[in-house]
Motif scaffolding. Structure first.
Motif, PDB file in Angstrom:
ATOM      1  N   SER A 149       0.541  -1.146  -0.018  1.00 43.75           N
ATOM      2  CA  SER A 149       0.264  -0.160   0.078  1.00 43.75           C
ATOM      3  C   SER A 149       0.560   1.069   0.486  1.00 43.75           C
ATOM      4  CB  SER A 149      -1.027  -0.206   1.085  1.00 43.75           C
ATOM      5  OG  SER A 149       0.293  -0.073   2.436  1.00 43.75           O
ATOM      6  N   GLY A 150       0.626   2.168  -1.462  1.00 38.94           N
ATOM      7  CA  GLY A 150       1.368   3.553  -0.875  1.00 38.94           C
ATOM      8  C   GLY A 150       2.207   3.465  -2.016  1.00 38.94           C
ATOM      9  N   TYR A 151       2.721   2.425  -1.992  1.00 37.60           N
ATOM     10  CA  TYR A 151       3.811   2.112  -3.078  1.00 37.60           C
ATOM     11  C   TYR A 151       3.852   1.678  -4.492  1.00 37.60           C
ATOM     12  CZ  TYR A 151       6.574   0.396   0.174  1.00 37.60           C
ATOM     13  OH  TYR A 151       7.866   0.367   2.060  1.00 37.60           O
ATOM     14  N   THR A 152       4.588   2.318  -5.779  1.00 31.66           N
ATOM     15  CA  THR A 152       4.266   2.150  -6.482  1.00 31.66           C
ATOM     16  C   THR A 152       5.210   1.553  -7.285  1.00 31.66           C
ATOM     17  OG1 THR A 152       5.811   4.102  -7.468  1.00 31.66           O
ATOM     18  CG2 THR A 152       2.976   4.648  -7.218  1.00 31.66           C
ATOM     19  N   PHE A 153       5.221   1.003  -8.719  1.00 33.26           N
ATOM     20  CA  PHE A 153       6.141   0.084  -9.442  1.00 33.26           C
ATOM     21  C   PHE A 153       6.728   0.894 -10.828  1.00 33.26           C
ATOM     22  CE2 PHE A 153       3.596  -1.774  -5.729  1.00 33.26           C
ATOM     23  CZ  PHE A 153       5.118  -2.546  -4.751  1.00 33.26           C
ATOM     24  N   ALA A 154       8.043   0.191 -10.975  1.00 30.64           N
ATOM     25  CA  ALA A 154       8.005   0.408 -12.640  1.00 30.64           C
ATOM     26  C   ALA A 154       8.902   0.043 -12.687  1.00 30.64           C
ATOM     27  CB  ALA A 154       8.050   1.744 -13.259  1.00 30.64           C
ATOM     28  N   ALA A 155       8.835  -1.308 -13.860  1.00 31.52           N
ATOM     29  CA  ALA A 155       9.789  -1.682 -14.614  1.00 31.52           C
ATOM     30  C   ALA A 155      11.208  -1.273 -14.909  1.00 31.52           C
ATOM     31  CB  ALA A 155       9.634  -3.203 -16.104  1.00 31.52           C
ATOM     32  N   ARG A 156      12.261  -1.229 -14.665  1.00 31.65           N
ATOM     33  CA  ARG A 156      13.531  -1.021 -15.212  1.00 31.65           C
ATOM     34  C   ARG A 156      14.172  -2.138 -15.711  1.00 31.65           C
ATOM     35  NH1 ARG A 156      15.603   3.198 -12.634  1.00 31.65           N
ATOM     36  NH2 ARG A 156      17.909   1.716 -12.083  1.00 31.65           N
ATOM     37  N   ASN A 157      14.303  -2.891 -17.079  1.00 32.76           N
ATOM     38  CA  ASN A 157      14.270  -3.520 -18.162  1.00 32.76           C
ATOM     39  C   ASN A 157      12.687  -4.122 -18.427  1.00 32.76           C
ATOM     40  OD1 ASN A 157      14.184  -5.714 -15.088  1.00 32.76           O
ATOM     41  ND2 ASN A 157      15.942  -6.677 -16.206  1.00 32.76           N
ATOM     42  N   PRO A 158      12.825  -4.520 -19.959  1.00 29.36           N
ATOM     43  CA  PRO A 158      11.570  -5.291 -19.854  1.00 29.36           C
ATOM     44  C   PRO A 158      11.477  -6.162 -19.133  1.00 29.36           C
ATOM     45  CG  PRO A 158      13.592  -4.835 -22.133  1.00 29.36           C
ATOM     46  CD  PRO A 158      14.011  -5.055 -20.683  1.00 29.36           C
ATOM     47  N   LEU A 159      10.388  -6.445 -19.281  1.00 33.43           N
ATOM     48  CA  LEU A 159       9.536  -7.756 -19.622  1.00 33.43           C
ATOM     49  C   LEU A 159       9.589  -8.760 -20.050  1.00 33.43           C
ATOM     50  CD1 LEU A 159       6.417  -5.937 -16.960  1.00 33.43           C
ATOM     51  CD2 LEU A 159       8.190  -7.018 -16.336  1.00 33.43           C
ATOM     52  N   PRO A 160       9.562 -10.197 -19.985  1.00 31.34           N
ATOM     53  CA  PRO A 160       9.115 -11.203 -21.021  1.00 31.34           C
ATOM     54  C   PRO A 160       7.580 -10.542 -22.117  1.00 31.34           C
ATOM     55  CG  PRO A 160       9.015 -12.106 -18.502  1.00 31.34           C
ATOM     56  CD  PRO A 160       9.531 -10.547 -18.660  1.00 31.34           C
ATOM     57  N   PRO A 161       8.243 -11.192 -22.654  1.00 29.33           N
ATOM     58  CA  PRO A 161       6.980 -10.608 -23.748  1.00 29.33           C
ATOM     59  C   PRO A 161       5.592 -11.167 -23.810  1.00 29.33           C
ATOM     60  CG  PRO A 161       8.608 -11.551 -25.194  1.00 29.33           C
ATOM     61  CD  PRO A 161       8.867 -11.763 -23.842  1.00 29.33           C
ATOM     62  N   ALA A 162       4.284 -10.419 -23.823  1.00 29.69           N
ATOM     63  CA  ALA A 162       2.774 -10.710 -23.470  1.00 29.69           C
ATOM     64  C   ALA A 162       3.245 -10.248 -22.056  1.00 29.69           C
ATOM     65  CB  ALA A 162       2.408 -12.132 -23.901  1.00 29.69           C
ATOM     66  N   LEU A 163       3.815 -10.155 -20.821  1.00 32.84           N
ATOM     67  CA  LEU A 163       3.788  -9.693 -19.442  1.00 32.84           C
ATOM     68  C   LEU A 163       3.952  -8.137 -19.679  1.00 32.84           C
ATOM     69  CD1 LEU A 163       5.937 -12.366 -17.663  1.00 32.84           C
ATOM     70  CD2 LEU A 163       3.611 -12.466 -18.396  1.00 32.84           C
ATOM     71  N   ALA A 164       2.586  -7.918 -18.472  1.00 35.93           N
ATOM     72  CA  ALA A 164       1.898  -6.373 -18.242  1.00 35.93           C
ATOM     73  C   ALA A 164       2.409  -6.613 -16.235  1.00 35.93           C
ATOM     74  CB  ALA A 164       1.048  -5.824 -18.994  1.00 35.93           C
ATOM     75  N   LEU A 165       2.884  -5.203 -16.295  1.00 36.26           N
ATOM     76  CA  LEU A 165       2.968  -4.688 -14.811  1.00 36.26           C
ATOM     77  C   LEU A 165       1.872  -3.199 -14.090  1.00 36.26           C
ATOM     78  CD1 LEU A 165       4.678  -4.972 -12.297  1.00 36.26           C
ATOM     79  CD2 LEU A 165       5.736  -3.266 -13.020  1.00 36.26           C
ATOM     80  N   ASP A 166       1.044  -3.868 -13.335  1.00 34.68           N
ATOM     81  CA  ASP A 166       0.341  -2.803 -12.791  1.00 34.68           C
ATOM     82  C   ASP A 166       0.740  -1.883 -11.593  1.00 34.68           C
ATOM     83  OD1 ASP A 166      -1.572  -1.627 -11.427  1.00 34.68           O
ATOM     84  OD2 ASP A 166      -3.085  -3.349 -11.788  1.00 34.68           O
ATOM     85  N   ALA A 167       1.204  -0.921 -12.320  1.00 37.83           N
ATOM     86  CA  ALA A 167       2.565  -0.054 -11.210  1.00 37.83           C
ATOM     87  C   ALA A 167       1.738   0.892  -9.950  1.00 37.83           C
ATOM     88  CB  ALA A 167       2.630   1.280 -12.242  1.00 37.83           C
ATOM     89  N   ALA A 168       0.146   0.243  -9.977  1.00 39.37           N
ATOM     90  CA  ALA A 168      -0.025   0.078  -8.364  1.00 39.37           C
ATOM     91  C   ALA A 168       0.024  -0.893  -6.944  1.00 39.37           C
ATOM     92  CB  ALA A 168      -1.736   1.211  -8.647  1.00 39.37           C
ATOM     93  N   THR A 169      -0.238  -1.427  -7.870  1.00 32.95           N
ATOM     94  CA  THR A 169       0.060  -3.246  -7.095  1.00 32.95           C
ATOM     95  C   THR A 169       1.378  -3.436  -7.180  1.00 32.95           C
ATOM     96  OG1 THR A 169      -0.658  -4.595  -8.608  1.00 32.95           O
ATOM     97  CG2 THR A 169      -2.257  -3.268  -6.698  1.00 32.95           C
ATOM     98  N   GLY A 170       1.940  -3.800  -8.544  1.00 28.48           N
ATOM     99  CA  GLY A 170       3.388  -4.297  -8.649  1.00 28.48           C
ATOM    100  C   GLY A 170       2.632  -5.848  -8.896  1.00 28.48           C
ATOM    101  N   LYS A 171       1.485  -5.913  -9.517  1.00 27.98           N
ATOM    102  CA  LYS A 171       1.140  -7.713 -10.316  1.00 27.98           C
ATOM    103  C   LYS A 171       2.140  -7.375 -11.727  1.00 27.98           C
ATOM    104  CE  LYS A 171      -3.288 -10.276 -10.032  1.00 27.98           C
ATOM    105  NZ  LYS A 171      -4.507 -10.383  -9.472  1.00 27.98           N
ATOM    106  N   ILE A 172       2.274  -8.782 -11.927  1.00 24.98           N
ATOM    107  CA  ILE A 172       2.485  -9.038 -13.075  1.00 24.98           C
ATOM    108  C   ILE A 172       1.907  -9.564 -13.576  1.00 24.98           C
ATOM    109  CG2 ILE A 172       4.093  -9.957 -14.754  1.00 24.98           C
ATOM    110  CD1 ILE A 172       6.423  -8.368 -12.390  1.00 24.98           C
TER     111      ILE A 172
END
Length: 128
Positions: A73-96
């Motif tokens: 709670s209260g964190y933001t998330f960002a990928a520092r290097n590319p994720l595998p193809p067809a995967l996405a990161l939710d910036a609010a929860t860190g869920k991939i």
């Protein structure tokens, strides 16, 4: 002549080879070498902010849903290097989430930030 005999006696009595240095104590003879203390193991890096990801291994074609472990709670998330193809990161929860489509070993760095502090979280995804 006395100096020459003294120098010859030192060379004969010493087990030093040419170019080596032997340290001698005037009271106990040769000084014992002291080894460096055994290197200490570095402490394992603690998860940033108490948040971490578990490594995951899935078969190609499988659906992936990875949540970070800990209070996000209260964190933001960002990928520092590319994720595998067809995967996405939710910036609010860190869920991939997504579909594992390309086989390989992916070592991903996710930046977690809260207020003015941030730290990198490591995640290993193996798709076979």
């Amino acid at each position: 002549m006395l100096k020459l005999i003294f120098a010859a006696t030192i060379l004969i009595a010493s087990n030093a080879s040419a170019g080596s240095i032997i340290f001698r104590s005037p009271t106990s003879g040769t000084l014992a070498a002291i080894a460096d203390p055994a290197p200490t193991q570095p402490e394992p890096e603690q998860p940033a902010f108490g948040i971490r990801y578990q490594p995951i291994q899935v078969a190609a074609g499988a659906s992936i849903s990875i949540m970070p472990i800990g209070d996000v709670s209260g964190y933001t998330f960002a990928a520092r290097n590319p994720l595998p193809p067809a995967l996405a990161l939710d910036a609010a929860t860190g869920k991939i989430i997504g579909l594992a489509v390309v086989a390989g070993i992916y070592n991903i760095t996710i930046r977690a930030a809260k207020d003015s502090a941030s730290s990198d979280l490591m995640l290993s995804i193996t798709i076979s």
